[in-house]
Motif scaffolding. Structure first.
Motif, PDB file in Angstrom:
ATOM      1  N   CYS A 196      -8.442 -19.353 -61.189  1.00  0.00           N
ATOM      2  CA  CYS A 196      -9.812 -19.346 -61.927  1.00  0.00           C
ATOM      3  C   CYS A 196     -10.811 -19.841 -60.631  1.00  0.00           C
ATOM      4  O   CYS A 196     -10.805 -20.967 -60.360  1.00  0.00           O
ATOM      5  N   ILE A 244     -13.771 -20.021 -60.924  1.00  0.00           N
ATOM      6  CA  ILE A 244     -14.940 -20.888 -61.480  1.00  0.00           C
ATOM      7  C   ILE A 244     -14.436 -22.460 -61.541  1.00  0.00           C
ATOM      8  O   ILE A 244     -15.143 -23.267 -61.020  1.00  0.00           O
ATOM      9  N   PRO A 252      -9.677 -23.140 -67.263  1.00  0.00           N
ATOM     10  CA  PRO A 252      -9.626 -21.664 -68.039  1.00  0.00           C
ATOM     11  C   PRO A 252      -8.873 -22.456 -69.490  1.00  0.00           C
ATOM     12  O   PRO A 252      -9.339 -21.480 -70.309  1.00  0.00           O
ATOM     13  N   CYS A 311     -17.431 -18.372 -68.271  1.00  0.00           N
ATOM     14  CA  CYS A 311     -16.149 -17.657 -67.892  1.00  0.00           C
ATOM     15  C   CYS A 311     -16.795 -16.273 -67.640  1.00  0.00           C
ATOM     16  O   CYS A 311     -17.462 -15.722 -68.588  1.00  0.00           O
ATOM     17  N   THR A 312     -16.330 -15.545 -66.861  1.00  0.00           N
ATOM     18  CA  THR A 312     -16.932 -14.193 -66.415  1.00  0.00           C
ATOM     19  C   THR A 312     -15.637 -13.149 -66.941  1.00  0.00           C
ATOM     20  O   THR A 312     -16.153 -11.928 -66.986  1.00  0.00           O
ATOM     21  N   LEU A 313     -14.947 -13.551 -67.934  1.00  0.00           N
ATOM     22  CA  LEU A 313     -14.038 -12.639 -68.369  1.00  0.00           C
ATOM     23  C   LEU A 313     -13.383 -11.756 -67.366  1.00  0.00           C
ATOM     24  O   LEU A 313     -12.896 -10.576 -67.763  1.00  0.00           O
ATOM     25  N   CYS A 314     -13.145 -12.480 -66.203  1.00  0.00           N
ATOM     26  CA  CYS A 314     -12.443 -11.478 -65.084  1.00  0.00           C
ATOM     27  C   CYS A 314     -10.929 -11.304 -65.253  1.00  0.00           C
ATOM     28  O   CYS A 314     -10.266 -10.483 -64.542  1.00  0.00           O
ATOM     29  N   ARG A 315     -10.319 -12.204 -65.879  1.00  0.00           N
ATOM     30  CA  ARG A 315      -8.893 -11.982 -66.220  1.00  0.00           C
ATOM     31  C   ARG A 315      -7.964 -12.268 -65.281  1.00  0.00           C
ATOM     32  O   ARG A 315      -6.804 -11.893 -65.437  1.00  0.00           O
ATOM     33  N   CYS A 329      -6.829 -15.322 -64.383  1.00  0.00           N
ATOM     34  CA  CYS A 329      -6.166 -16.119 -64.898  1.00  0.00           C
ATOM     35  C   CYS A 329      -5.077 -15.540 -65.755  1.00  0.00           C
ATOM     36  O   CYS A 329      -3.858 -15.725 -65.758  1.00  0.00           O
ATOM     37  N   GLY A 370      -9.133 -14.925 -70.714  1.00  0.00           N
ATOM     38  CA  GLY A 370     -10.231 -14.422 -70.774  1.00  0.00           C
ATOM     39  C   GLY A 370     -10.390 -13.603 -72.116  1.00  0.00           C
ATOM     40  O   GLY A 370     -11.521 -13.667 -72.646  1.00  0.00           O
TER      41      GLY A 370
HETATM   42  S1  SF4 Z   1     -11.152 -14.915 -66.989  1.00  0.00           S
HETATM   43 FE1  SF4 Z   1     -10.117 -16.786 -66.530  1.00  0.00          FE
HETATM   44  S2  SF4 Z   1     -10.276 -16.776 -64.171  1.00  0.00           S
HETATM   45 FE2  SF4 Z   1     -11.714 -15.431 -65.001  1.00  0.00          FE
HETATM   46  S3  SF4 Z   1     -13.529 -16.854 -64.976  1.00  0.00           S
HETATM   47 FE3  SF4 Z   1     -12.664 -16.993 -67.196  1.00  0.00          FE
HETATM   48  S4  SF4 Z   1     -11.092 -18.489 -66.975  1.00  0.00           S
HETATM   49 FE4  SF4 Z   1     -11.852 -18.057 -65.012  1.00  0.00          FE
END
Ligand code: SF4
Ligand code: SF4
Ligand code: SF4
Lengths: 311, 540
Positions: B123, B125, B137, B184-188, B190, B201
């Motif tokens: 992650c 962040i 995360p 969290c940017t929901l980038c997935r 993780c 995410g």
């Molecule tokens: S989706 Fe996972 S990796 Fe992406 S910002 Fe959220 S916690 Fe971090």
């Protein structure tokens, strides 16, 4: 039939019933929105770079052949070698792999004991030829599996106590589970090491169990081993350790589930059922009244009017 | 209540429910240093403190910033009522009627996490916050998981607590959890590394939905000024039909002047092959992007149109980030418009979340779908069709590619943009890592359009930090002085917004000559027949 027969049957029934119930519960959830995550290994010719059929113009007119061998190519190293942990959490790898691989060896051992037990009941001579080699393999499997699993469990236990991340989220069950697994490995190991008749005893045990016949007298450690194993069968289906099979769903039904909804296609019926359900979300902009379903809510301008009312 | 001002995060999950002035704090000196010349904290922009009045008015006890901005309740009764409503939403989140959309993935993620922490180092962040525990995360996921096991999941309460650990549900917890669902940017990224297939995410996404769909809590930028404005006025930018048509006309004229041949956007052409649906933010912030798409489609002889219907000219769908009903409403509107026009397909412009929302997520919100495809794949085919003459030497400057998470990790569109750049950008180089293992620009899940209070500082210092580092590293073999112009190609409107903000914030244009833009601009810039280059460094 002895008490032991009864206990074995009871724990297996609980194990199977609880696993089936969990699987059914997951399978009976409605169709969900697509949420795949690339790379998706069944994408023929594209999986290596993580691509999908969406890389093609007019993709809906092209063949959607799936490469199921590609899926196996991901699943096998993941299951046997814990590839994900190796790549993303190296410090955990050995202990986790040891704990899991030890279990695989013991499962292999159990399968072999069962097979030999059945063959013994069927009257085959286990003391000569190829079967005798298999019998001697039993002990090796028990020792290697038990030792590896024990080592893995002990290190994991220490990490649960000391690792900055793992200890923050550890619940009492994590420690109990590791002690329990450790006890399975330890008693298997001790039984195999201390009992000169180990192979005969374990095959005899299984033969007695499958034939509902007599069970040979076992050393104390053998009984302890049976007790912790049976307890594990009863306990496991109610824990997160069911990931051993629910992983199938997280991968195949979510991560790699990329079936497009084509007009007139097989998904439309499932979607129609899902969107016809009544919604009760309470936020005003949703406009739900417990009777309106998803179709009612998303079509039209109900939402906009509600927003005005709120303002 | 004590003031917590160490650079640290919560010690454990239970602290989330314990009232304190601030649960976590980040000191700039504790963040992993950036490469020179951005390594001296003294010379970097600071991290503004929230104003006292803001802290008075809003629930700001989570960390140093506010993204979702929840007003403080007036009384304890109101707090209690909110907690009750939260609980009712928690139950609904796990019913098939209310959450058929994600029930199965959510249950799988709730019940099978081994808490092994294998996902956390992936992650950006968490890593770039100097490993602040609040941004781990698994932290927010763990809270929802414990709530689920305590209040929703059947079975013996004692056994559930033994399995998962306990938690106390109170106002402090839910007000913080709401804010935390916007860290969290929901980038997935993780989720890719979880061996079990648990998706943190997704859990963040579901939390946001619970707050929006049950309590009506969501950031103004996503809801009131986002999906609502889009459906009422026509676009989340606030542009109505007249304004957008005026703007496009202006863009067409400007482009015509620059390239030397006629550029005209067709409107509402019934029966056209393609409905072009772009992020309307482009028309205001990066007008060349639309202009270049228009040039390319015409040059390739494609029959296309835009729609002037309400929301028909804005492809954004912020519902994706916080509310399934809003997502479905916007997507349904887009489908209806395309059907009414009778087009063969919708082509989604250079916008990651639009492409994900309409292309994949909304695939199952209705029956009788219209085919949709990304403009990236179409552009690749056009570039290699032989219909247009290119001179790649026109792009003789260093170029790197930002992979928008939504395009790569969530859609699997990885190669077309590379084929184009390998052909048309002779000095193209990849970032490390790239493709499906990319890092988010830091603006995902709506962050790119959220900048109230000091959230922009949080974003630039923390969530965009990894991307900024990657960009700098990608150009390390070049002269890093501003004289050598370098181009970050970001084929996504949201990502462009966030990259713009980060480059401005760190002064990267002035210090290192780093510029950014879309993909189609590079394509048209390389067109042999264009009179002037499209990329005008002085205007960028
Ligand atoms: S989706 Fe996972 S990796 Fe992406 S910002 Fe959220 S916690 Fe971090
Ligand atoms: S989400 Fe996956 S990787 Fe992360 S702690 Fe849970 S099981 Fe481990
Ligand atoms: S803003 Fe861009 S990089 Fe970030 S999550 Fe969205 S698509 Fe990904």
């Amino acid at each position: 039939m002895s008490i032991l027969h009864g206990l074995v049957i009871l724990s297996l029934v609980i194990f199977i019933a609880a696993i089936v119930a969990r699987a059914v519960r997951i399978m009976r959830t409605p169709i969900h929105l697509r949420w795949e995550l690339y790379p998706v290994p069944h994408e023929k010719g594209r999986a290596a770079h993580g691509g999908s059929m969406l890389e093609e113009t007019d993709w809906w007119t092209k063949s959607k052949d799936k490469d199921h061998l590609g899926e196996l190519g991901v699943m096998i190293p993941e299951i046997l070698l814990l590839k994900g942990v190796w790549e993303h959490n190296r410090k955990l790898w050995f202990s986790s792999w040891g704990m899991h691989f030890g279990l695989y060896l013991l499962i292999g051992h159990l399968a072999l004991v069962t097979l030999l037990g059945i063959l013994g009941v069927a009257g085959l001579d286990l003391s000569t030829g190829f079967l005798s080699i298999l019998v001697s393999l039993l002990k090796a499997l028990a020792i290697v599996g038990g030792a590896l699993g024990l080592l893995g469990s002990v290190i994991l236990f220490v990490m649960r106590l000391s690792d900055n991340g793992m200890k923050r989220f550890a619940s009492p069950s994590h420690f109990v589970n590791l002690i329990h697994l450790g006890a399975i490995y330890l008693t298997t190991l001790l039984w195999a090491l201390l009992d000169p008749q180990y192979a005969l005893h374990s095959v005899g045990l299984l033969a007695g169990l499958v034939s509902f016949g007599e069970i040979p007298a076992l050393p104390v450690v053998g009984y302890v081993n049976i007790a912790v194993v049976l307890l594990f069968f009863v306990y496991l289906p109610f824990t997160h350790m069911t990931h051993f099979f629910t992983k199938y769903f997280t991968y195949h039904e979510v991560r790699w589930e990329d079936e497009p909804n084509m007009p007139g296609g097989p998904l439309e019926g499932k979607i129609a059922a899902a969107v016809s359900q009544p919604v009760t979300w309470a936020a005003p902009h949703i406009g739900a009244d417990g009777k309106k379903n998803w179709v009612d809510l998303v079509s039209g301008t109900g939402k906009v009017d509600d927003e005005k009312k709120e303002a | 209540m004590g003031v917590v001002y160490c650079s640290c995060g919560p010690a454990n999950v239970k602290e989330m429910s314990e009232p304190s002035e601030q649960l976590a704090h980040v000191e700039l000196k504790d963040l992993p240093p950036l490469p020179p010349p951005y390594d001296n904290i003294e010379e970097l922009p600071g991290f503004k403190k929230l104003k006292d009045e803001t802290r008075e008015e809003y629930e700001a006890s989570l960390d140093d910033t506010l993204a979702a901005s929840l007003k403080k309740p007036k009384s304890e009764e109101e707090e209690k009522e909110m907690v009750e409503r939260f609980l009712s939403g928690l139950h609904k989140l796990f019913t098939k009627e209310n959450n058929w959309t994600f029930l199965q993935p959510l249950l799988l993620s709730m019940e099978h996490c081994a808490k092994c922490q294998t996902c956390v180092e992936d992650c950006p962040i968490y890593e770039e916050s100097g490993h602040n525990e609040l941004y781990r995360p698994t932290y927010r996921s763990e809270i929802l998981r414990r709530l689920y096991f305590k209040y929703v999941k059947n079975g013996n309460k004692w056994f559930n607590t033994f399995q998962q650990g306990g938690i106390e549900l109170n106002w402090t917890l839910i007000s913080r959890l709401f804010e935390l669902s916007y860290r969290c940017t929901l980038c997935r990224r993780c989720a890719q590394s979880c061996p079990i297939g648990v998706d943190n995410g997704l859990i963040t996404h579901e939390l946001r939905k619970l707050f929006s769909q049950e309590l009506g809590w969501s950031p103004e930028e996503l809801h009131g000024k986002g999906t609502i404005q889009q459906m009422e006025v026509g676009s989340s930018t606030g542009m109505n039909k007249m304004v957008v048509m005026d703007n496009i006309e202006f863009i067409d004229d400007d482009m015509t002047d620059r390239v030397g041949f006629d550029v005209k956007t067709p409107w509402d052409v019934e029966g056209a092959d393609v409905l072009l649906l772009e992020n309307a933010g482009e028309f205001l912030a990066w007008p060349e992007n639309h202009g270049c798409s228009s040039i390319l489609l015409d040059a390739a002889g494609i029959s296309w149109t835009m729609s002037s219907e309400l929301a028909g000219y804005d492809g954004v769908n912020y519902g994706l980030f916080y509310d399934d009903v809003q997502l479905a409403r916007v997507a349904t509107r887009h489908f209806e418009i395309a059907k009414k026009l009778g087009v063969k397909k919708i082509v989604m412009g250079e916008c990651g979340h639009e492409t994900k929302a309409l292309g994949v997520i909304a695939d199952r919100v209705g029956i009788g779908n219209i085919p949709r495809e990304s403009i990236l794949t179409l552009m690749r085919d056009i570039v290699f069709s032989g219909k247009i003459k290119f001179n790649p030497e026109k792009n003789d400057f260093p170029v790197t590619l930002h992979d928008p998470c939504n395009i790569v990790r969530n859609l699997g569109i990885v190669q077309p943009q590379r084929d184009i750049l390998n052909y048309l950008a002779p000095r193209f180089r990849e970032m490390t890592p790239h493709g499906v293992r990319n890092y988010c620009c830091g603006g995902g899940s709506g962050f790119a359009i959220m900048s109230k209070n000091n959230f922009l500082d949080w974003r630039n210092h923390i969530s965009s930090r990894r991307k900024f580092r990657q960009i700098l590293e990608a150009f390390q073999d070049e002269d890093m002085s501003p004289e050598t112009k370098k181009y970050v190609c970001a084929p996504c409107s949201n990502c462009k917004g966030s990259i713009r903000d980060m480059l401005d914030f760190y002064g990267a244009k002035e210090k290192s000559g780093i510029y950014y833009g879309g993909l189609v601009e590079l394509i048209v810039n390389a067109m042999e027949d264009a009179r002037e280059p499209i990329l005008d460094w002085d205007m960028m």
